[in-house]
Every structure is written in C-alpha cells, then in structure tokens.
Design an enzyme around this catalytic site. Structure first.
Site, mmCIF file in Angstrom:
data_model
loop_
_atom_site.group_PDB
_atom_site.id
_atom_site.type_symbol
_atom_site.label_atom_id
_atom_site.label_comp_id
_atom_site.label_asym_id
_atom_site.label_seq_id
_atom_site.Cartn_x
_atom_site.Cartn_y
_atom_site.Cartn_z
ATOM 1 N N GLN A 136 0.804 -1.223 0.000
ATOM 2 C CA GLN A 136 0.000 0.000 0.000
ATOM 3 C C GLN A 136 0.837 1.273 0.000
ATOM 4 O O GLN A 136 0.331 2.346 -0.321
ATOM 5 C CB GLN A 136 -0.952 -0.019 1.208
ATOM 6 C CG GLN A 136 -1.981 -1.129 1.100
ATOM 7 C CD GLN A 136 -2.908 -1.208 2.294
ATOM 8 O OE1 GLN A 136 -2.638 -1.948 3.234
ATOM 9 N NE2 GLN A 136 -3.986 -0.456 2.284
ATOM 10 N N HIS A 143 0.944 -9.435 4.363
ATOM 11 C CA HIS A 143 -0.208 -8.519 4.383
ATOM 12 C C HIS A 143 -0.874 -8.546 3.000
ATOM 13 O O HIS A 143 -0.589 -7.704 2.142
ATOM 14 C CB HIS A 143 0.246 -7.112 4.757
ATOM 15 C CG HIS A 143 -0.873 -6.182 5.135
ATOM 16 N ND1 HIS A 143 -0.946 -5.520 6.337
ATOM 17 C CD2 HIS A 143 -1.997 -5.797 4.459
ATOM 18 C CE1 HIS A 143 -2.030 -4.771 6.380
ATOM 19 N NE2 HIS A 143 -2.696 -4.910 5.243
ATOM 20 N N ASN A 190 -1.625 -10.958 8.212
ATOM 21 C CA ASN A 190 -2.595 -9.891 8.451
ATOM 22 C C ASN A 190 -3.985 -10.292 7.984
ATOM 23 O O ASN A 190 -4.158 -10.772 6.853
ATOM 24 C CB ASN A 190 -2.183 -8.630 7.687
ATOM 25 C CG ASN A 190 -3.208 -7.518 7.866
ATOM 26 O OD1 ASN A 190 -3.297 -6.939 8.941
ATOM 27 N ND2 ASN A 190 -4.010 -7.269 6.841
ATOM 28 N N GLU A 191 -4.968 -10.079 8.833
ATOM 29 C CA GLU A 191 -6.383 -10.312 8.505
ATOM 30 C C GLU A 191 -6.585 -11.608 7.719
ATOM 31 O O GLU A 191 -7.042 -11.584 6.568
ATOM 32 C CB GLU A 191 -6.971 -9.111 7.740
ATOM 33 C CG GLU A 191 -7.060 -7.868 8.615
ATOM 34 C CD GLU A 191 -7.786 -6.694 7.958
ATOM 35 O OE1 GLU A 191 -8.136 -6.784 6.764
ATOM 36 O OE2 GLU A 191 -7.999 -5.688 8.650
#
Ligand code: IFM
Length: 403
Positions: free
Chosen positions: A18, A110, A153-154
């Site tokens: 990101q 991620h 992540n998540e």
C-alpha cells in the site's frame, strides 16, 4: 484516568504493497494489470525509498511504535531464491525504527503473495505452507531486536480474497463482469456485504500461522500473533444464534486459532448488526465514511471484548483502527471517541498492550486512492509528506498516555 500497561505502544500502521510502490513481483500488481478499471498502486507513495522520513515524522510527533511489513514478493522473487539485498533493506528499516525510538511491529504477510505462489494453488497447494515456512525462516535472520511479529494480516479477509480471486478467474474465463470480484474494499457509499471467507482456506491459514509461530519462537525472542479483521457484530433482538453462526465463520475460527499466541492483533473500523438474514448492510447516512462504513467509533470496544472472550484472554494489541475521511477533524473526533471506548474495555479488565492507528500515511486502498486513512497526506506527484493535525494530536495523546 485509565491505567495503561507500562510500555503501552502508541503508533501507526502501514502495509508494504500500500505504500512502497512498484511491487511488481506480487500477485496484486498482476491483478491491477488484469482487472479492467481498477486503480493501480504504481509508485504508491514511494515509501520503499522514503521510509526514514515517514518514521521520523511519527517519532517526532510523539509516537513510540511503527507497524510495517516485509514484502514476501520482494524477498523471494522466485521460488527458493532469496534476495539478500531486500532482506538488508528490511533490516535497515528495523534499525531506523529502533534508532528513532519506535518499537517495530513487523508483519510478515499482508494480503500480497509472490506471483509464483499464486499462479499455482497458493495456500491450498500441497507445499503451500512449507513455502511460507521457508520464507519465514529466512526472515528470522533479520529480526533481532524486534519485539512484536504479526505472521499473517487479517487471515479472515485473506480467505475471502483468495475466494474472490477464484471467482474473478472463473468470470474472466467465461467473459463475465469481474468488477465485483476485484477488491474487498469499495469507495463511495454503496458498500455491499462481503461474502463469507472460505473456511477451508481459513483453516489452512491457521495451520500456516501455527507453523510460522513455531519457527519464530525457536529463532527469535519476539512476541508472536496474527491480526484479525473484527467486524464488531451485534445481534438484533432475538438474533443471538444467527450472530453466533456469522461470527463463527467470519471471526471466531481465526480468534480461536490465536489461543496460545503471545498477543492477538485486533483491527476494527465499524460495527454492523446481524438480523435473521445475516449481516445488515451499513446504513447510508451523512457521516458514512469514504469506504461506505457507518461512523462507529464504538466498534473497537465491541471488537476487543469479543476477541478477549473468544481467545480466552490472549493479550490484545490494536493493530489497526481508523477512518477513511477527507476531513481530518472527523479523524480526530473518531479516534478520540474510539480511544474512549478502548479505555472503557481496559477498565473492565481487558489486557490491551497498545494502539496502532491505521494508517500512518494516505495510501493505496486496494484498488482505490480516494479513501484516505492517513495521519500524513502525500502529494502523489512529488511524494512530499504533509502531516495532518491528527498526527500531532495522536502524538500528544501518546506523550501524555491519556486523552
Ligand atoms: O487498508 C486496509 C488494510 O490493508 C487492512 N485492514 C483494513 C484497512 C482499511 O480498509
């Protein structure tokens, strides 16, 4: 005044794809190329080269922690070939954070994978977990001095995204519209209820997390956890059983897998009701956020209480919490209220070890640039950083240790 644990982490979070830019070996880069109409990450905000400036801004504001990730697609560009230069790059990031007095919270995965990993069966391949283990083992070589490591992540969002990718591939093969399978985030108000994560993929990710945890425990002194997307779901009267079913498939599988971890990362943005039909879509009101979420700063309190209960008391690190808004005064209001709800949970006895705001900087929101979550704005032409008032505000809260 709420008593926080000594060494409470006050920080902000990011993820490699990101912010870094040109993550060309990743499956998301390919996705951005293939999906018609999708916005691209491109140079992102060039944090790959400007990370020291980014960290300095956080430290100068008063924060004591920075969560960032290591990009698997850079570290292992082709199967079994590890880049010493990229590992050295991430080691420099860790050193820079430590030198600035920021405790690094390092995420190993991620959302993005190396292209070669996703071209096969990815996590579902017979050697999927072994591949991840090899990457994790190599990364342990650069983790000295890192106290907090998030493996995946998540995973609940990741399980959903892997399912969405399958649907996109199938739609492309038959010439159907792929838009709805492009990204789990949406900009604008019309946010649909996302499909359930695939539990088979979820269980596989839990296995990968446990395997990574074992390696990390043997080879580092870090606290190990993973970070779960919390939807802060609430039952409408009479719908408690339905709530439980929805929570089981969306969150509890992942929270239960965190039992025995050193911490659980809780990531929360908004809250939704559950009625007899399942999750009720976010109501559309003037304060709906730029990702179509309801404005619900109370969500973090609901989320940490739920995580505390389901994990049987695993210490909590809030690894993400924030709001997509172009109005920074709303960000301060949201965060201030959210911290109030978090502190109320602490008063009740929930063991919270830190609060990491999402996000340090405005960044690439998985196919969208409009939803801005950052404490720092970035000019995407010049890459100049412009700290927002919310950064100074959060830094001040961090210095004082209370609201
Ligand atoms: O940007 C994402 C992040 O990558 C994962 N958690 C939610 C954020 C906001 O949508």
């Amino acid at each position: 005044m709420t008593r926080l644990v000594p060494g409470f982490l006050w920080g902000a979070a990011t993820a490699p794809h990101q912010i870094e830019g040109n993550n060309v070996n990743s499956d998301w880069w390919l996705r951005e190329e293939l999906m018609p109409g999708m916005e691209r990450s491109g140079d992102a905000i060039d944090s790959y080269h400007r990370y020291a400036e980014d960290m300095r801004l956080l430290a100068e504001a008063g924060l004591n922690s920075y969560r960032f990730g290591i990009e698997w697609a850079r570290v292992e560009p082709s199967p079994g070939h590890f880049s010493r230069a990229e590992l050295a790059h991430y080691r420099r990031m860790i050193d820079t954070a430590l030198d600035l007095g920021l405790k690094p919270v390092v995420t190993l995965h991620h959302f993005t994978h190396p292209r070669w990993f996703s071209e096969g069966d990815g996590w579902m391949a017979a050697d999927g977990i072994e591949r991840f283990e090899k990457y994790v083992r190599r990364v342990t070589e650069i983790l000295e001095g890192v106290e907090w490591v998030c493996t995946v992540n998540e995973p609940n969002m990741l399980a959903l995204m892997v399912g969405m990718t399958r649907m996109a591939k199938a739609a492309m093969a038959t010439g159907e519209d792929v838009k709805k399978w492009m990204s789990p985030t949406v900009e604008g108000a019309a946010r649909p209820v996302l499909p359930d994560p695939d539990p088979e993929i979820g269980r596989r990710l839990a296995e990968a997390h446990h395997a990574a945890r074992e390696i990390l425990r043997k080879r580092t002194d870090a606290k190990i956890g993973w970070t779960v997307a919390a939807q802060a779901l609430v039952a409408r009267p009479g719908c408690e059983e339905r709530l439980r079913e929805v929570q089981d498939v969306r969150e509890n599988l992942y929270l239960e897998a965190a039992r025995g971890d050193d911490f659980i990362g809780v990531q929360s943005y908004s809250s939704q009701d559950v009625d007899e039909n399942g999750i009720v879509p976010h109501p559309q009101t003037p304060d709906t956020t730029l990702t179509g979420n309801a404005y619900r700063p109370d969500a973090i309190g609901i989320a940490v209480r739920h995580a505390w209960k389901v994990t049987d008391g695993v210490p909590i690190l809030v690894t993400e919490n924030g709001i997509a808004t172009a109005d920074d005064t709303r960000r301060i209001a949201y965060t201030s209220e959210a911290l109030g709800h978090l502190f109320a949970a602490v008063e009740e006895g929930v063991d919270v070890r830190g609060y990491l705001h999402w996000s340090a900087l405005d960044n690439f929101e998985w196919g969208h640039w409009e939803p801005t979550f950052g404490l720092i704005a970035v000019d995407r032409e010049t890459f100049e950083r412009h700290p927002k008032p919310s950064l100074a505000w959060l830094g001040d809260v961090a210095r004082r240790g209370h609201l």
